[in-house]
Design a protein around this motif. Sequence first.
Motif, short mmCIF file in Angstrom:
data_model
loop_
_atom_site.label_atom_id
_atom_site.label_comp_id
_atom_site.label_asym_id
_atom_site.label_seq_id
_atom_site.Cartn_x
_atom_site.Cartn_y
_atom_site.Cartn_z
N LEU A 165 -8.28 2.99 -4.25
CA LEU A 165 -7.96 4.36 -3.83
C LEU A 165 -7.57 4.42 -2.36
O LEU A 165 -6.68 5.18 -1.98
N LYS A 166 -8.22 3.61 -1.53
CA LYS A 166 -7.84 3.55 -0.12
C LYS A 166 -6.44 2.95 0.03
O LYS A 166 -5.62 3.42 0.81
N GLY A 194 -4.03 5.55 -1.64
CA GLY A 194 -4.18 6.96 -1.31
C GLY A 194 -3.51 7.38 -0.02
O GLY A 194 -3.20 8.56 0.17
N SER A 203 0.84 -1.20 0.00
CA SER A 203 0.00 0.00 0.00
C SER A 203 0.88 1.25 0.00
O SER A 203 2.11 1.17 -0.02
N GLU A 204 0.26 2.40 0.03
CA GLU A 204 0.96 3.68 -0.09
C GLU A 204 2.06 3.84 0.96
O GLU A 204 1.88 3.52 2.14
N LYS A 234 2.97 4.60 -8.48
CA LYS A 234 1.62 4.35 -8.98
C LYS A 234 1.65 4.11 -10.49
O LYS A 234 2.42 4.74 -11.22
N GLU A 250 -4.79 7.61 2.91
CA GLU A 250 -5.70 8.14 3.92
C GLU A 250 -6.07 7.08 4.95
O GLU A 250 -6.27 7.37 6.13
#
Length: 289
Positions: A206-207, A210, A131-132, A138, A212
Motif C-alpha cells: 500500500l505504501k 499509494g 512505485s506509484e 494497479k 503517500e
Amino acid sequence: MATYETAVDKFIEVKGTKYAYRLFGTSSGIPLVFNIHFRGTMDHWDPDFINPLAATRPILLVDNSGIGRSGGTVPQSYKDWAQNIVSVIEALGITQVDVLGFSMGGFVAQLIALNNPNLVRKLVLAGTGPSEGPGVVKGAPEHVGMLSTASNEEENHQGFLKTFYTLSDKKQAIGEKWWKRMTSARKDRSDYLGPEGTQNQIAAVLKWLGGEFREDGSYDRLGELTLPVFIANGSNDVLVPTENSYVMFTKMVNAEAHLHIFPDSGHGFLNEYASTYSTMVIDFLDGKW
C-alpha cells in the motif's frame, strides 16, 4: 556443485536478527541475489529456472526478517526490506552482486540498486513495476486478495495458478507442472508467509502503490540508475500489469535497459518459459547482449 534442491540452509546474525540463507552454485563469480514474490520464501522458486543459473554463477537466497526460517518481524516498507538484504550481503563479506527481483521482490531489487549503486553490477526485474506515479496501472484487487487470504495448501495452489497463469486449459496444465516442480523440490519446504506477516507485506504494498510515501519508492528515482537492466514480463500479467514494465523501462533514461515481453503468458512467465528465460538472464549477466 549444490543445486537448488541440495543447497544447505545457513544462518547469520545481523543487528540482532538471525537470517536464513543459501549460497550455492559455482564457487567463483559474482553472486546473483534472488528476491522472492509476495508471501514467498526461499522454498518458492522454480528449480527449472534457478538451476541453470546456478550452473554458471553463485546464487544467494535470503529469507528476509520474519520470513521462512529467519527471525524478527516482517518489514512494513520495501526500503527496510531492501536494507535487510543489503545488510546480510555485507555481513557475508560480499562486495559486488547482481540482483534479481520477481514481483514484490522486484520492488525490493529496485531499491537495493538505487540505494547501493556501488554494490550492484546488473539488475534483473521480472513481473514487477515501479512505485506509484503517472502511467502506473494497479492490478485488480481480487487477484491480490486471492493470494493474501489463502489459508491452506489447496487455497494457495489454486490462488497462485489462477494469478500466475492465464486461465486456458493449456496454461493451467503448464501451471500444474510448475506447482509440482516447486512444491516437490525440497523435502524441508517452508510454508507461505502466515496472516500476521502477510498484513505487514500488504502494508508495504500500500505504501509502494499509494503514493503517500513516494520518497521511499522508485518511480521518481529510476533515472538515477546507470547500470545494465533486464526487464521482462508476460503479455497478460494480472498481478503487476504488464504496462508497468514499459513504464519502468521508459523511466530508466540513463540505464542500459532492455525489455522483453513473453507471449501468451502471465505473472508466472519465468516458470512457464524457465529454460528460455534463464538462458536470456545468463546471456545478459555475461554481457553477451
